[in-house]
Motif scaffolding. Structure first.
Motif, PDB file in Angstrom:
ATOM      1  N   THR A  28     -10.921   0.549   5.482  1.00  0.00           N
ATOM      2  CA  THR A  28      -9.829   0.522   4.504  1.00  0.00           C
ATOM      3  C   THR A  28      -8.749  -0.429   4.999  1.00  0.00           C
ATOM      4  OG1 THR A  28     -10.240   2.865   4.150  1.00  0.00           O
ATOM      5  CG2 THR A  28      -8.250   1.982   3.175  1.00  0.00           C
ATOM      6  N   VAL A  29      -8.262  -1.283   4.108  1.00  0.00           N
ATOM      7  CA  VAL A  29      -7.116  -2.145   4.430  1.00  0.00           C
ATOM      8  C   VAL A  29      -5.952  -1.670   3.572  1.00  0.00           C
ATOM      9  CG1 VAL A  29      -6.208  -4.513   4.424  1.00  0.00           C
ATOM     10  CG2 VAL A  29      -8.620  -4.116   4.945  1.00  0.00           C
ATOM     11  N   ASP A  30      -4.844  -1.246   4.230  1.00  0.00           N
ATOM     12  CA  ASP A  30      -3.701  -0.734   3.472  1.00  0.00           C
ATOM     13  C   ASP A  30      -2.394  -0.938   4.248  1.00  0.00           C
ATOM     14  OD1 ASP A  30      -3.784   1.171   5.480  1.00  0.00           O
ATOM     15  OD2 ASP A  30      -4.383   2.839   4.205  1.00  0.00           O
ATOM     16  N   ASP A  31      -1.328  -0.322   3.779  1.00  0.00           N
ATOM     17  CA  ASP A  31      -0.027  -0.278   4.456  1.00  0.00           C
ATOM     18  C   ASP A  31       0.484  -1.642   4.933  1.00  0.00           C
ATOM     19  OD1 ASP A  31       2.245   0.863   5.517  1.00  0.00           O
ATOM     20  OD2 ASP A  31       1.309   1.328   7.442  1.00  0.00           O
ATOM     21  N   PRO A  32       0.707  -2.602   4.018  1.00  0.00           N
ATOM     22  CA  PRO A  32       1.257  -3.894   4.449  1.00  0.00           C
ATOM     23  C   PRO A  32       2.661  -3.733   5.018  1.00  0.00           C
ATOM     24  CG  PRO A  32       1.159  -3.759   2.047  1.00  0.00           C
ATOM     25  CD  PRO A  32       0.499  -2.531   2.567  1.00  0.00           C
ATOM     26  N   GLU A  33       2.965  -4.515   6.041  1.00  0.00           N
ATOM     27  CA  GLU A  33       4.258  -4.397   6.734  1.00  0.00           C
ATOM     28  C   GLU A  33       4.790  -5.802   7.033  1.00  0.00           C
ATOM     29  OE1 GLU A  33       4.808  -2.702  10.953  1.00  0.00           O
ATOM     30  OE2 GLU A  33       4.450  -0.932   9.699  1.00  0.00           O
ATOM     31  N   LEU A  79      -8.479  -8.718   0.982  1.00  0.00           N
ATOM     32  CA  LEU A  79      -8.838  -8.530   2.399  1.00  0.00           C
ATOM     33  C   LEU A  79      -9.708  -7.277   2.558  1.00  0.00           C
ATOM     34  CD1 LEU A  79      -5.406  -9.393   4.104  1.00  0.00           C
ATOM     35  CD2 LEU A  79      -7.413 -10.871   3.876  1.00  0.00           C
ATOM     36  N   HIS A  80      -9.384  -6.242   1.800  1.00  0.00           N
ATOM     37  CA  HIS A  80     -10.183  -5.001   1.820  1.00  0.00           C
ATOM     38  C   HIS A  80     -11.619  -5.300   1.361  1.00  0.00           C
ATOM     39  CE1 HIS A  80     -10.987  -0.665   1.248  1.00  0.00           C
ATOM     40  NE2 HIS A  80     -11.640  -1.050   0.168  1.00  0.00           N
ATOM     41  N   LYS A  81     -11.728  -6.076   0.281  1.00  0.00           N
ATOM     42  CA  LYS A  81     -13.051  -6.427  -0.244  1.00  0.00           C
ATOM     43  C   LYS A  81     -13.821  -7.286   0.762  1.00  0.00           C
ATOM     44  CE  LYS A  81     -14.202  -7.403  -4.747  1.00  0.00           C
ATOM     45  NZ  LYS A  81     -14.266  -8.185  -5.984  1.00  0.00           N
ATOM     46  N   ILE A 111     -18.562  -7.617   4.339  1.00  0.00           N
ATOM     47  CA  ILE A 111     -19.191  -7.865   5.648  1.00  0.00           C
ATOM     48  C   ILE A 111     -19.869  -6.586   6.139  1.00  0.00           C
ATOM     49  CG2 ILE A 111     -18.762  -8.475   8.077  1.00  0.00           C
ATOM     50  CD1 ILE A 111     -16.347 -10.142   7.040  1.00  0.00           C
ATOM     51  N   ALA A 112     -19.163  -5.449   5.999  1.00  0.00           N
ATOM     52  CA  ALA A 112     -19.714  -4.165   6.456  1.00  0.00           C
ATOM     53  C   ALA A 112     -21.020  -3.824   5.743  1.00  0.00           C
ATOM     54  CB  ALA A 112     -18.691  -3.055   6.229  1.00  0.00           C
ATOM     55  N   ASP A 113     -21.141  -4.226   4.467  1.00  0.00           N
ATOM     56  CA  ASP A 113     -22.351  -3.922   3.683  1.00  0.00           C
ATOM     57  C   ASP A 113     -23.474  -4.933   3.892  1.00  0.00           C
ATOM     58  OD1 ASP A 113     -21.101  -1.733   2.638  1.00  0.00           O
ATOM     59  OD2 ASP A 113     -20.471  -2.710   0.779  1.00  0.00           O
ATOM     60  N   ILE A 118     -11.932 -11.635  -9.759  1.00  0.00           N
ATOM     61  CA  ILE A 118     -13.401 -11.750  -9.650  1.00  0.00           C
ATOM     62  C   ILE A 118     -13.825 -13.190  -9.903  1.00  0.00           C
ATOM     63  CG2 ILE A 118     -15.636 -10.981 -10.575  1.00  0.00           C
ATOM     64  CD1 ILE A 118     -14.213  -8.718  -9.179  1.00  0.00           C
ATOM     65  N   LEU A 119     -13.296 -13.797 -10.958  1.00  0.00           N
ATOM     66  CA  LEU A 119     -13.665 -15.186 -11.259  1.00  0.00           C
ATOM     67  C   LEU A 119     -13.260 -16.104 -10.110  1.00  0.00           C
ATOM     68  CD1 LEU A 119     -12.770 -15.565 -15.055  1.00  0.00           C
ATOM     69  CD2 LEU A 119     -15.034 -15.343 -14.044  1.00  0.00           C
ATOM     70  N   HIS A 120     -12.047 -15.880  -9.585  1.00  0.00           N
ATOM     71  CA  HIS A 120     -11.596 -16.771  -8.513  1.00  0.00           C
ATOM     72  C   HIS A 120     -12.404 -16.553  -7.234  1.00  0.00           C
ATOM     73  CE1 HIS A 120      -9.024 -19.858  -7.088  1.00  0.00           C
ATOM     74  NE2 HIS A 120      -8.746 -19.165  -6.002  1.00  0.00           N
ATOM     75  N   GLU A 121     -12.806 -15.310  -7.005  1.00  0.00           N
ATOM     76  CA  GLU A 121     -13.648 -15.037  -5.822  1.00  0.00           C
ATOM     77  C   GLU A 121     -14.946 -15.845  -5.910  1.00  0.00           C
ATOM     78  OE1 GLU A 121     -15.610 -11.269  -3.414  1.00  0.00           O
ATOM     79  OE2 GLU A 121     -15.168 -11.036  -5.546  1.00  0.00           O
ATOM     80  N   TYR A 122     -15.510 -15.937  -7.114  1.00  0.00           N
ATOM     81  CA  TYR A 122     -16.772 -16.674  -7.253  1.00  0.00           C
ATOM     82  C   TYR A 122     -16.565 -18.196  -7.297  1.00  0.00           C
ATOM     83  CZ  TYR A 122     -19.652 -12.621  -7.098  1.00  0.00           C
ATOM     84  OH  TYR A 122     -20.304 -11.499  -6.633  1.00  0.00           O
TER      85      TYR A 122
END
Length: 366
Positions: free
Chosen positions: A39-44, A125-127, A132-134, A274-278
Protein backbone atom coordinates in the motif's frame (compact mmCIF):
# COMPACT_ATOMS: atom_id res chain seq x y z
CA UNK A 1 -17.45 -9.28 -28.08
CA UNK A 2 -20.55 -11.47 -28.49
CA UNK A 3 -19.48 -13.69 -25.58
CA UNK A 4 -20.26 -10.77 -23.24
CA UNK A 5 -23.94 -10.79 -24.21
CA UNK A 6 -24.14 -14.58 -24.11
CA UNK A 7 -23.08 -14.59 -20.45
CA UNK A 8 -26.37 -12.96 -19.46
CA UNK A 9 -28.73 -14.42 -22.06
CA UNK A 10 -28.95 -17.77 -20.20
CA UNK A 11 -29.31 -16.40 -16.67
CA UNK A 12 -31.95 -13.66 -16.35
CA UNK A 13 -31.33 -13.42 -12.59
CA UNK A 14 -27.84 -12.02 -13.20
CA UNK A 15 -27.36 -8.25 -13.28
CA UNK A 16 -27.03 -6.77 -16.78
CA UNK A 17 -24.54 -4.06 -15.73
CA UNK A 18 -21.47 -4.24 -18.01
CA UNK A 19 -19.13 -3.89 -15.03
CA UNK A 20 -20.70 -6.98 -13.44
CA UNK A 21 -19.94 -8.85 -16.68
CA UNK A 22 -16.31 -7.81 -16.52
CA UNK A 23 -16.01 -9.19 -12.99
CA UNK A 24 -16.78 -12.66 -14.37
CA UNK A 25 -13.63 -12.64 -16.50
CA UNK A 26 -10.53 -13.92 -14.70
CA UNK A 27 -7.10 -14.42 -16.18
CA UNK A 28 -6.02 -18.03 -16.39
CA UNK A 29 -2.64 -17.18 -14.89
CA UNK A 30 -4.11 -15.03 -12.10
CA UNK A 31 -2.54 -16.19 -8.84
CA UNK A 32 -5.05 -17.72 -6.48
CA UNK A 33 -3.00 -16.99 -3.37
CA UNK A 34 -1.14 -13.69 -3.27
CA UNK A 35 1.69 -13.51 -0.77
CA UNK A 36 2.76 -9.84 -1.16
CA UNK A 37 0.49 -6.87 -0.42
CA UNK A 38 1.71 -3.29 -0.83
CA UNK A 39 0.00 0.00 0.00
CA UNK A 40 1.24 3.50 -0.84
CA UNK A 41 -0.41 6.19 1.29
CA UNK A 42 0.08 9.09 3.75
CA UNK A 43 1.92 11.67 1.58
CA UNK A 44 4.04 14.07 3.64
CA UNK A 45 5.72 17.35 2.58
CA UNK A 46 9.38 17.99 3.45
CA UNK A 47 10.93 21.46 3.12
CA UNK A 48 14.70 21.82 3.29
CA UNK A 49 17.03 24.72 2.47
CA UNK A 50 17.69 23.13 -0.94
CA UNK A 51 14.37 21.61 -2.02
CA UNK A 52 10.77 20.79 -1.26
CA UNK A 53 9.64 17.21 -1.82
CA UNK A 54 6.94 14.71 -0.89
CA UNK A 55 7.49 11.31 0.69
CA UNK A 56 4.94 8.48 0.71
CA UNK A 57 4.50 5.69 3.22
CA UNK A 58 5.00 2.23 1.68
CA UNK A 59 3.50 -0.57 3.80
CA UNK A 60 4.30 -4.17 2.83
CA UNK A 61 2.68 -7.32 4.22
CA UNK A 62 4.02 -10.68 3.14
CA UNK A 63 4.21 -14.37 4.03
CA UNK A 64 7.30 -15.04 1.89
CA UNK A 65 10.19 -16.89 3.50
CA UNK A 66 12.91 -14.65 2.02
CA UNK A 67 11.61 -11.66 4.03
CA UNK A 68 12.83 -11.40 7.65
CA UNK A 69 9.53 -9.96 8.86
CA UNK A 70 5.89 -10.22 7.80
CA UNK A 71 5.32 -6.45 7.77
CA UNK A 72 7.41 -3.42 6.78
CA UNK A 73 6.78 0.31 6.79
CA UNK A 74 9.15 2.72 5.02
CA UNK A 75 8.95 6.22 3.54
CA UNK A 76 9.96 6.79 -0.08
CA UNK A 77 10.18 9.83 -2.34
CA UNK A 78 9.63 9.92 -6.08
CA UNK A 79 13.39 9.66 -6.81
CA UNK A 80 13.48 6.30 -4.99
CA UNK A 81 10.76 4.97 -7.30
CA UNK A 82 12.78 6.19 -10.31
CA UNK A 83 15.84 4.36 -8.96
CA UNK A 84 13.84 1.13 -8.59
CA UNK A 85 12.51 1.39 -12.15
CA UNK A 86 16.02 1.92 -13.58
CA UNK A 87 17.38 -1.08 -11.58
CA UNK A 88 14.56 -3.30 -12.89
CA UNK A 89 15.25 -2.19 -16.49
CA UNK A 90 18.96 -2.86 -15.98
CA UNK A 91 18.36 -6.36 -14.54
CA UNK A 92 15.55 -7.32 -16.97
CA UNK A 93 16.11 -5.39 -20.24
CA UNK A 94 13.52 -7.37 -22.21
CA UNK A 95 10.75 -7.49 -19.61
CA UNK A 96 7.95 -4.90 -19.66
CA UNK A 97 8.55 -2.73 -16.58
CA UNK A 98 5.38 -0.85 -15.51
CA UNK A 99 5.44 2.93 -16.11
CA UNK A 100 5.87 5.58 -13.44
CA UNK A 101 3.98 8.89 -13.56
CA UNK A 102 6.17 11.56 -15.15
CA UNK A 103 8.15 13.92 -12.97
CA UNK A 104 6.36 16.99 -14.31
CA UNK A 105 2.70 17.01 -15.15
CA UNK A 106 1.24 18.91 -18.12
CA UNK A 107 0.80 22.63 -17.54
CA UNK A 108 -2.77 23.72 -17.02
CA UNK A 109 -3.99 20.39 -15.62
CA UNK A 110 -2.99 20.55 -11.93
CA UNK A 111 -0.40 22.44 -9.93
CA UNK A 112 2.57 20.57 -8.50
CA UNK A 113 2.18 19.97 -4.72
CA UNK A 114 -1.59 20.58 -4.92
CA UNK A 115 -3.71 17.96 -3.13
CA UNK A 116 -5.08 16.74 -6.48
CA UNK A 117 -1.60 16.29 -7.98
CA UNK A 118 -0.27 14.47 -4.88
CA UNK A 119 -3.28 12.13 -4.78
CA UNK A 120 -3.03 11.37 -8.53
CA UNK A 121 0.67 10.57 -8.09
CA UNK A 122 0.05 8.45 -4.96
CA UNK A 123 -2.44 6.28 -6.87
CA UNK A 124 0.03 5.88 -9.77
CA UNK A 125 2.89 4.91 -7.41
CA UNK A 126 0.60 2.43 -5.62
CA UNK A 127 -0.33 0.86 -8.96
CA UNK A 128 3.34 0.78 -10.07
CA UNK A 129 4.44 -1.23 -7.01
CA UNK A 130 1.48 -3.59 -7.17
CA UNK A 131 2.03 -4.30 -10.86
CA UNK A 132 5.62 -5.30 -9.98
CA UNK A 133 4.40 -7.40 -7.03
CA UNK A 134 1.99 -9.27 -9.35
CA UNK A 135 4.65 -9.89 -12.01
CA UNK A 136 5.96 -13.51 -11.96
CA UNK A 137 9.63 -12.45 -12.36
CA UNK A 138 9.96 -8.82 -11.20
CA UNK A 139 8.37 -9.62 -7.85
CA UNK A 140 11.47 -11.64 -6.82
CA UNK A 141 13.99 -8.94 -7.82
CA UNK A 142 16.48 -8.21 -5.01
CA UNK A 143 16.39 -4.41 -5.52
CA UNK A 144 12.57 -4.52 -5.25
CA UNK A 145 12.88 -6.33 -1.91
CA UNK A 146 15.42 -3.72 -0.69
CA UNK A 147 13.11 -0.89 -1.84
CA UNK A 148 10.24 -2.35 0.23
CA UNK A 149 12.24 -3.16 3.37
CA UNK A 150 15.36 -0.94 3.77
CA UNK A 151 15.39 2.11 6.02
CA UNK A 152 16.23 5.43 4.30
CA UNK A 153 19.96 5.34 5.20
CA UNK A 154 20.28 1.68 4.10
CA UNK A 155 18.61 2.44 0.78
CA UNK A 156 20.85 5.44 0.10
CA UNK A 157 24.01 3.38 0.81
CA UNK A 158 22.68 0.59 -1.47
CA UNK A 159 22.01 3.15 -4.25
CA UNK A 160 25.68 4.17 -4.21
CA UNK A 161 26.70 0.64 -5.23
CA UNK A 162 25.28 1.17 -8.76
CA UNK A 163 27.38 0.92 -11.95
CA UNK A 164 30.02 3.59 -12.50
CA UNK A 165 29.47 6.44 -14.93
CA UNK A 166 32.06 5.01 -17.35
CA UNK A 167 30.43 1.59 -17.53
CA UNK A 168 27.04 3.25 -18.09
CA UNK A 169 28.55 5.35 -20.89
CA UNK A 170 30.04 2.19 -22.40
CA UNK A 171 26.63 0.50 -22.40
CA UNK A 172 25.06 3.56 -24.07
CA UNK A 173 27.74 3.68 -26.78
CA UNK A 174 27.31 -0.06 -27.49
CA UNK A 175 23.54 0.34 -27.58
CA UNK A 176 23.71 3.23 -30.06
CA UNK A 177 26.26 1.39 -32.22
CA UNK A 178 24.18 -1.78 -32.45
CA UNK A 179 20.94 0.11 -33.10
CA UNK A 180 22.62 1.98 -35.98
CA UNK A 181 23.72 -1.31 -37.54
CA UNK A 182 20.17 -2.65 -37.56
CA UNK A 183 19.05 -6.27 -37.28
CA UNK A 184 19.19 -8.71 -40.17
CA UNK A 185 17.76 -11.87 -38.63
CA UNK A 186 14.90 -10.52 -36.51
CA UNK A 187 12.24 -13.25 -36.09
CA UNK A 188 8.89 -12.49 -37.74
CA UNK A 189 7.13 -12.48 -34.36
CA UNK A 190 9.09 -9.42 -33.19
CA UNK A 191 8.52 -7.57 -36.46
CA UNK A 192 4.77 -8.14 -35.90
CA UNK A 193 5.09 -6.89 -32.31
CA UNK A 194 6.87 -3.80 -33.57
CA UNK A 195 4.12 -3.10 -36.16
CA UNK A 196 1.42 -3.71 -33.53
CA UNK A 197 3.08 -1.25 -31.11
CA UNK A 198 3.46 1.46 -33.75
CA UNK A 199 -0.28 1.28 -34.50
CA UNK A 200 -1.18 0.97 -30.80
CA UNK A 201 0.99 3.98 -29.94
CA UNK A 202 -0.71 6.17 -32.57
CA UNK A 203 -4.21 5.13 -31.45
CA UNK A 204 -3.62 5.45 -27.71
CA UNK A 205 -2.03 8.90 -28.16
CA UNK A 206 -5.07 10.06 -30.16
CA UNK A 207 -7.43 8.66 -27.49
CA UNK A 208 -5.41 10.38 -24.77
CA UNK A 209 -5.67 13.75 -26.56
CA UNK A 210 -9.42 13.32 -27.18
CA UNK A 211 -10.03 12.41 -23.52
CA UNK A 212 -8.15 15.52 -22.35
CA UNK A 213 -10.14 17.68 -24.78
CA UNK A 214 -13.44 16.20 -23.53
CA UNK A 215 -12.38 16.85 -19.92
CA UNK A 216 -11.39 20.46 -20.75
CA UNK A 217 -14.73 21.10 -22.50
CA UNK A 218 -16.67 19.56 -19.58
CA UNK A 219 -14.78 21.82 -17.16
CA UNK A 220 -15.51 24.96 -19.23
CA UNK A 221 -19.20 23.95 -19.45
CA UNK A 222 -19.29 23.34 -15.67
CA UNK A 223 -17.70 26.75 -14.89
CA UNK A 224 -20.29 28.53 -17.08
CA UNK A 225 -23.20 26.62 -15.52
CA UNK A 226 -21.98 27.59 -12.04
CA UNK A 227 -22.47 31.25 -12.99
CA UNK A 228 -25.69 30.62 -14.93
CA UNK A 229 -27.72 29.13 -12.03
CA UNK A 230 -27.44 32.02 -9.51
CA UNK A 231 -28.39 34.53 -12.26
CA UNK A 232 -31.87 32.90 -12.47
CA UNK A 233 -32.24 33.06 -8.68
CA UNK A 234 -31.42 36.80 -8.70
CA UNK A 235 -33.74 37.33 -11.67
CA UNK A 236 -36.64 35.64 -9.84
CA UNK A 237 -36.48 38.37 -7.14
CA UNK A 238 -37.50 41.05 -9.67
CA UNK A 239 -40.08 39.04 -11.68
CA UNK A 240 -42.96 38.04 -9.41
CA UNK A 241 -45.12 36.55 -12.18
CA UNK A 242 -42.48 34.04 -13.28
CA UNK A 243 -40.49 33.78 -10.00
CA UNK A 244 -41.40 30.10 -9.45
CA UNK A 245 -40.43 29.13 -13.00
CA UNK A 246 -37.11 30.98 -12.73
CA UNK A 247 -36.35 29.31 -9.37
CA UNK A 248 -37.22 25.96 -10.98
CA UNK A 249 -34.72 26.63 -13.81
CA UNK A 250 -32.06 27.66 -11.21
CA UNK A 251 -32.66 24.43 -9.27
CA UNK A 252 -32.47 22.37 -12.49
CA UNK A 253 -29.15 24.03 -13.47
CA UNK A 254 -27.82 23.30 -9.97
CA UNK A 255 -28.65 19.58 -10.41
CA UNK A 256 -26.97 19.59 -13.84
CA UNK A 257 -23.93 21.24 -12.23
CA UNK A 258 -23.64 18.48 -9.62
CA UNK A 259 -24.06 15.76 -12.27
CA UNK A 260 -21.38 17.38 -14.47
CA UNK A 261 -18.99 17.64 -11.50
CA UNK A 262 -19.47 13.93 -10.82
CA UNK A 263 -18.94 13.19 -14.52
CA UNK A 264 -15.66 15.16 -14.51
CA UNK A 265 -14.47 13.29 -11.41
CA UNK A 266 -15.21 9.99 -13.20
CA UNK A 267 -13.15 11.07 -16.23
CA UNK A 268 -10.19 12.31 -14.17
CA UNK A 269 -10.14 9.22 -11.94
CA UNK A 270 -11.07 6.38 -14.30
CA UNK A 271 -10.33 7.39 -17.89
CA UNK A 272 -7.45 9.90 -18.09
CA UNK A 273 -4.98 7.97 -15.85
CA UNK A 274 -5.58 4.63 -17.64
CA UNK A 275 -5.15 6.09 -21.13
CA UNK A 276 -2.04 7.99 -20.09
CA UNK A 277 -0.59 4.90 -18.41
CA UNK A 278 -0.87 3.06 -21.73
CA UNK A 279 0.69 6.01 -23.60
CA UNK A 280 3.68 5.48 -21.29
CA UNK A 281 3.45 1.69 -21.76
CA UNK A 282 3.66 2.16 -25.55
CA UNK A 283 6.97 4.07 -25.10
CA UNK A 284 8.27 1.39 -22.72
CA UNK A 285 7.40 -1.42 -25.14
CA UNK A 286 9.09 0.31 -28.07
CA UNK A 287 12.18 0.59 -25.81
CA UNK A 288 12.01 -3.11 -24.86
CA UNK A 289 11.79 -4.13 -28.54
CA UNK A 290 14.81 -1.93 -29.33
CA UNK A 291 16.81 -3.54 -26.51
CA UNK A 292 15.92 -7.00 -27.84
CA UNK A 293 17.12 -5.88 -31.28
CA UNK A 294 20.38 -4.60 -29.76
CA UNK A 295 21.14 -8.02 -28.25
CA UNK A 296 20.33 -9.62 -31.61
CA UNK A 297 22.48 -7.01 -33.41
CA UNK A 298 25.46 -7.83 -31.18
CA UNK A 299 25.09 -11.54 -32.06
CA UNK A 300 24.77 -10.74 -35.80
CA UNK A 301 27.95 -8.64 -35.81
CA UNK A 302 29.94 -11.41 -34.05
CA UNK A 303 28.65 -14.02 -36.54
CA UNK A 304 29.68 -11.72 -39.43
CA UNK A 305 33.14 -11.18 -37.91
CA UNK A 306 33.60 -14.95 -37.55
CA UNK A 307 32.49 -15.53 -41.15
CA UNK A 308 35.05 -13.00 -42.35
CA UNK A 309 37.72 -14.73 -40.23
CA UNK A 310 38.84 -11.42 -38.81
CA UNK A 311 39.63 -12.90 -35.40
CA UNK A 312 40.40 -16.09 -33.51
CA UNK A 313 37.71 -18.67 -34.26
CA UNK A 314 37.72 -20.45 -30.87
CA UNK A 315 37.41 -17.24 -28.89
CA UNK A 316 34.56 -15.99 -31.07
CA UNK A 317 32.71 -19.33 -31.10
CA UNK A 318 32.52 -19.22 -27.30
CA UNK A 319 31.27 -15.60 -27.35
CA UNK A 320 28.70 -16.44 -30.02
CA UNK A 321 27.42 -19.35 -27.92
CA UNK A 322 26.92 -17.02 -24.94
CA UNK A 323 25.21 -14.40 -27.10
CA UNK A 324 22.90 -17.02 -28.63
CA UNK A 325 21.83 -18.00 -25.10
CA UNK A 326 21.34 -14.32 -24.26
CA UNK A 327 19.17 -13.76 -27.36
CA UNK A 328 17.10 -16.86 -26.58
CA UNK A 329 16.55 -15.70 -22.96
CA UNK A 330 15.62 -12.20 -24.18
CA UNK A 331 13.17 -13.61 -26.75
CA UNK A 332 11.50 -15.97 -24.27
CA UNK A 333 11.21 -13.27 -21.59
CA UNK A 334 9.62 -10.81 -24.02
CA UNK A 335 7.26 -13.42 -25.53
CA UNK A 336 5.87 -14.40 -22.12
CA UNK A 337 5.59 -10.78 -20.97
CA UNK A 338 3.99 -9.69 -24.25
CA UNK A 339 1.08 -12.15 -23.90
CA UNK A 340 0.60 -11.15 -20.26
CA UNK A 341 0.72 -7.42 -21.08
CA UNK A 342 -1.75 -7.74 -23.96
CA UNK A 343 -4.21 -9.63 -21.78
CA UNK A 344 -3.93 -7.01 -19.01
CA UNK A 345 -4.22 -4.14 -21.50
CA UNK A 346 -7.36 -5.57 -23.14
CA UNK A 347 -8.97 -6.12 -19.74
CA UNK A 348 -8.04 -2.59 -18.56
CA UNK A 349 -9.35 -1.00 -21.76
CA UNK A 350 -12.58 -3.01 -21.72
CA UNK A 351 -13.33 -2.15 -18.09
CA UNK A 352 -12.32 1.52 -18.55
CA UNK A 353 -14.54 2.13 -21.57
CA UNK A 354 -17.43 0.16 -20.03
CA UNK A 355 -17.06 2.31 -16.92
CA UNK A 356 -17.12 5.49 -19.04
CA UNK A 357 -20.26 4.25 -20.84
CA UNK A 358 -22.01 3.52 -17.53
CA UNK A 359 -21.02 6.94 -16.17
CA UNK A 360 -22.37 8.61 -19.33
CA UNK A 361 -25.70 6.77 -18.94
CA UNK A 362 -25.96 7.85 -15.30
CA UNK A 363 -24.96 11.43 -16.18
CA UNK A 364 -27.58 11.87 -18.91
CA UNK A 365 -30.27 10.25 -16.75
CA UNK A 366 -29.47 12.70 -13.95
Amino acid sequence: DTSLTEVNSFSPSMPISPSSMINQYKFEDEPELRDLFITVDDPESHITAIETFITYRVVTKTSRGEFDSSEYEVRRRYQDFLWLKSKLEEAHPTLIIPPLPEKFIMKGMVERFSDEFIETRRKALHKFLNRIADHPTLTFNEDFKIFLTAQAWELSSHKKQGPSLLSRMGQTVRAVASSVRGVKNRPEMFTEMNDYMETFSQKINVLDKIAHRIYKEEREYFNEMKEYGPIHTLWSASEEDIADSLKGVASCIDKCCKATEKQMAGLSENLLPILHEYVLYSEILMGVLKRRDQIQGELDSKVDALANKKTEKDLFSEEIGKLEDKVECANNALKADWDRWKQNMQCDMRSTFTNVAENNLRYYEE
